[in-house]
Design a protein around this motif. Structure first.
Motif, mmCIF file in Angstrom:
data_model
loop_
_atom_site.group_PDB
_atom_site.id
_atom_site.type_symbol
_atom_site.label_atom_id
_atom_site.label_comp_id
_atom_site.label_asym_id
_atom_site.label_seq_id
_atom_site.Cartn_x
_atom_site.Cartn_y
_atom_site.Cartn_z
ATOM 1 N N ASN A 61 0.819 -1.206 0.000
ATOM 2 C CA ASN A 61 0.000 0.000 0.000
ATOM 3 C C ASN A 61 0.855 1.259 0.000
ATOM 4 O O ASN A 61 0.521 2.256 -0.663
ATOM 5 N N GLU A 62 1.952 1.241 0.756
ATOM 6 C CA GLU A 62 2.784 2.435 0.866
ATOM 7 C C GLU A 62 3.506 2.769 -0.435
ATOM 8 O O GLU A 62 4.082 3.851 -0.576
ATOM 9 N N ASP A 63 3.491 1.833 -1.404
ATOM 10 C CA ASP A 63 4.132 2.095 -2.690
ATOM 11 C C ASP A 63 3.235 2.881 -3.645
ATOM 12 O O ASP A 63 3.655 3.190 -4.767
ATOM 13 N N ALA A 64 2.027 3.210 -3.209
ATOM 14 C CA ALA A 64 1.091 3.928 -4.092
ATOM 15 C C ALA A 64 1.680 5.249 -4.563
ATOM 16 O O ALA A 64 1.363 5.727 -5.659
ATOM 17 N N ALA A 65 2.540 5.861 -3.732
ATOM 18 C CA ALA A 65 3.151 7.142 -4.105
ATOM 19 C C ALA A 65 4.072 7.003 -5.318
ATOM 20 O O ALA A 65 4.410 8.004 -5.963
ATOM 21 N N LEU A 66 4.485 5.773 -5.648
ATOM 22 C CA LEU A 66 5.359 5.561 -6.800
ATOM 23 C C LEU A 66 4.619 5.645 -8.126
ATOM 24 O O LEU A 66 5.241 5.848 -9.169
ATOM 25 N N ILE A 67 3.298 5.503 -8.094
ATOM 26 C CA ILE A 67 2.534 5.439 -9.340
ATOM 27 C C ILE A 67 2.690 6.758 -10.089
ATOM 28 O O ILE A 67 2.311 7.813 -9.580
ATOM 29 N N PRO A 68 3.248 6.733 -11.312
ATOM 30 C CA PRO A 68 3.518 7.987 -12.023
ATOM 31 C C PRO A 68 2.268 8.515 -12.717
ATOM 32 O O PRO A 68 1.358 7.751 -13.059
ATOM 33 N N PRO A 69 2.200 9.828 -12.901
ATOM 34 C CA PRO A 69 1.132 10.353 -13.753
ATOM 35 C C PRO A 69 1.416 9.913 -15.178
ATOM 36 O O PRO A 69 2.582 9.800 -15.567
ATOM 37 N N PRO A 70 0.408 9.633 -15.975
ATOM 38 C CA PRO A 70 -1.020 9.798 -15.700
ATOM 39 C C PRO A 70 -1.694 8.551 -15.138
ATOM 40 O O PRO A 70 -2.903 8.510 -15.029
ATOM 41 N N LEU A 71 -0.900 7.520 -14.757
ATOM 42 C CA LEU A 71 -1.501 6.286 -14.255
ATOM 43 C C LEU A 71 -2.146 6.470 -12.893
ATOM 44 O O LEU A 71 -2.980 5.663 -12.480
ATOM 45 N N ASN A 72 -1.762 7.529 -12.163
ATOM 46 C CA ASN A 72 -2.255 7.696 -10.793
ATOM 47 C C ASN A 72 -3.613 8.359 -10.696
ATOM 48 O O ASN A 72 -4.046 8.746 -9.617
ATOM 49 N N LEU A 73 -4.304 8.530 -11.828
ATOM 50 C CA LEU A 73 -5.608 9.177 -11.801
ATOM 51 C C LEU A 73 -6.763 8.176 -11.769
ATOM 52 O O LEU A 73 -7.917 8.581 -11.741
ATOM 53 N N THR A 74 -6.456 6.897 -11.787
ATOM 54 C CA THR A 74 -7.514 5.897 -11.730
ATOM 55 C C THR A 74 -7.315 5.036 -10.475
ATOM 56 O O THR A 74 -6.425 5.283 -9.671
ATOM 57 N N SER A 75 -8.146 4.026 -10.293
ATOM 58 C CA SER A 75 -8.048 3.157 -9.121
ATOM 59 C C SER A 75 -6.761 2.328 -9.173
ATOM 60 O O SER A 75 -6.308 1.925 -10.245
ATOM 61 N N TRP A 76 -6.179 2.082 -7.998
ATOM 62 C CA TRP A 76 -5.006 1.232 -7.917
ATOM 63 C C TRP A 76 -5.248 0.135 -6.892
ATOM 64 O O TRP A 76 -6.138 0.239 -6.053
ATOM 65 N N PHE A 77 -4.420 -0.912 -6.945
ATOM 66 C CA PHE A 77 -4.614 -2.074 -6.085
ATOM 67 C C PHE A 77 -3.256 -2.572 -5.603
ATOM 68 O O PHE A 77 -2.245 -2.442 -6.293
#
Length: 460
Positions: A119-135
């Motif tokens: 869960n703490e790796d969510a900050a790694l998600i780069p734009p534009p991928l971070n605008l939708t749901s993540w798991f």
């Protein structure tokens, strides 16, 4: 006998960080397949490798219903092209394909689904991928992936209530006490809902002569909403200002004021000191003044790499280039401040081409078109036009007095992403993908091969 419905195809995009990570991805793919998702990874084809892995990637992305992107630090470095030559080239190419698809697609539903190990790796998600749901799937792919499989299978966990009777009236979306939408306004708004926004605006304009009071103001308000929807900011601003000038309806005035504030914020973001127009103007000034290193460093890396590859191909066979591996040479030349011995020749050559292309631009007589033109999430067009917005005729050649520059926000800075309405794609040869905006297909820069393939000396 009825055929079973095809299972949704999901390509898993990941970086080969380690053997353990590869095993985690294999387990993750197997779990998805057991859940009914046709999950696919490159490991399933390694026994019979394709002739071209880049072509395999492109084909698999096009074929997939969804692309599950496993985001790790290694993946992000490759996705952003921050690794050295030859490292992670698969993800780098895949990242270019994913980015191009995201920015040019008009899908309503997300195709690219980011997942992280923790869960703490969510900050790694780069734009534009971070605008939708993540798991999160767990470091050993042991986490609960029920919600992810529901997304991939399009199997909702909660069902909505039964759909009511459809209503095409704008009252559904914009309700103002005391204002009843007429059948004519409903019909015009319905045309917009069908996709022909310009025709809807025209019909609303024709209705204004027969409307009075708050109903007329309501029709003007709807025109503003539709203008804003298609990016016509100046027209939208004029409509909401007319509502404030002609209507005393409190709620209608409040909504118009709020929308004017949004338009003003968008205008400032586009034309302000830190916006794309200021960055494009500064860059054009550097071109005009011959500041080749400032010109070069304010291009995106994708564009620098594309131009470097183009220059290497144009000078192919020159003895100064023959001793270098062309891919390594392109990577060395594509940095912001190339120290390679051939860097000064590349920068001088490209500056000459750019100065010729933008020779008519002048900071005193040119300006940016009024309407901001967004492209996807990080891109904007800056359309430079002459003050009289005229057309210059030179012999048999017609030159539009317009320059279209594609700008991209990289971190906090706006950089030049291309010299027209296309997304650059590095390669041998480099190519581009047209952005679906027909009204902006002008002002493109086409570079010609260097004279005789010579890498000229630079005495500046």
């Amino acid at each position: 006998m009825a055929h079973a419905p095809a299972q949704p195809r999901a390509l898993i995009s990941y970086s080969h960080d380690s053997d353990e990570h590869r095993r985690t991805i294999r387990k993750f793919a197997d779990r998805l397949r057991h859940a009914g998702v046709d999950a696919w990874i490159d490991q399933f084809d390694e026994h019979d490798p394709p002739e071209s892995w880049p072509d395999w990637m492109r084909s698999e992305i096009e074929r997939a219903d969804s692309v599950v992107v496993v985001v790790t630090e290694g993946y992000v470095e490759r996705f952003r092209r921050e690794t050295g030559p030859g490292i992670g080239s698969g993800v780098r190419w895949e990242g270019a394909l994913i980015t191009a698809d995201l920015y040019h697609s008009r899908r309503e539903r997300a195709k690219f689904i980011p997942v992280v190990l923790r869960n703490e790796d969510a900050a790694l998600i780069p734009p534009p991928l971070n605008l939708t749901s993540w798991f999160a799937i767990g470091e050993a792919a042991e986490a609960d992936i029920t919600r992810l499989t529901q997304v991939l299978l399009r199997s909702p966990s909660q069902l909505p209530s039964e759909l009511g009777i459809p209503n095409s009236s704008p009252d559904t979306a914009f309700h103002f006490d005391g204002i009843q939408s007429s059948a004519e306004i409903d019909a015009a708004f319905g045309i917009a809902a069908g996709g022909d926004t310009q025709e809807a605006i025209r019909r609303l304009e024709n209705l204004l002569e027969s409307l009075h009071g708050d109903e007329r103001a309501f029709a003007i308000f709807l025109q503003g909403v539709l203008h804003h929807k298609i990016g016509e900011a100046s027209q939208a601003t004029a409509c909401f200002s007319r509502v404030l000038d002609t209507s005393g309806h409190a709620a209608l005035r409040e909504s118009s004021t709020q929308r004017l504030a949004i338009l003003h914020a968008e205008f400032e973001a586009h034309y302000g000191d830190s916006g794309p127009v200021a960055a494009a103007t500064k860059w054009l000034t550097s071109v005009q003044q011959g500041k080749k290193r400032d010109v070069w460093k304010n291009l995106t890396r994708e564009l620098r790499l594309t131009l470097a590859q183009d220059w290497i191909i144009a000078n192919e066979g020159h003895p100064d280039l023959e001793k270098y591996d062309r891919s390594e040479l392109a990577d060395a030349l594509a940095v912001k401040n190339p120290r390679h011995p051939l860097g000064k020749h590349l920068l001088r050559s490209k500056l000459q081409v750019l100065q010729d292309h933008y020779r008519r631009w002048n900071i005193d007589s040119w300006g940016a078109a009024r309407n901001p033109r967004r492209v996807g999430l990080e891109y904007e067009f800056v359309v430079m036009t002459q003050a009289d917005d005229g057309i210059l005729i030179t012999g048999e050649n017609e030159l539009l007095s317009v320059y279209t520059i594609l700008m991209r926000k990289v971190g906090m800075d706006w950089m030049v992403a291309n010299f027209g309405a296309a997304y650059p794609i590095p390669g041998w040869p480099p190519t581009s993908e047209e952005i679906p905006a027909p009204m902006l297909q002008f002002g493109r820069l086409f570079t010609e091969p260097e004279n005789g393939g010579e890498a000229e000396s630079d005495d500046t």
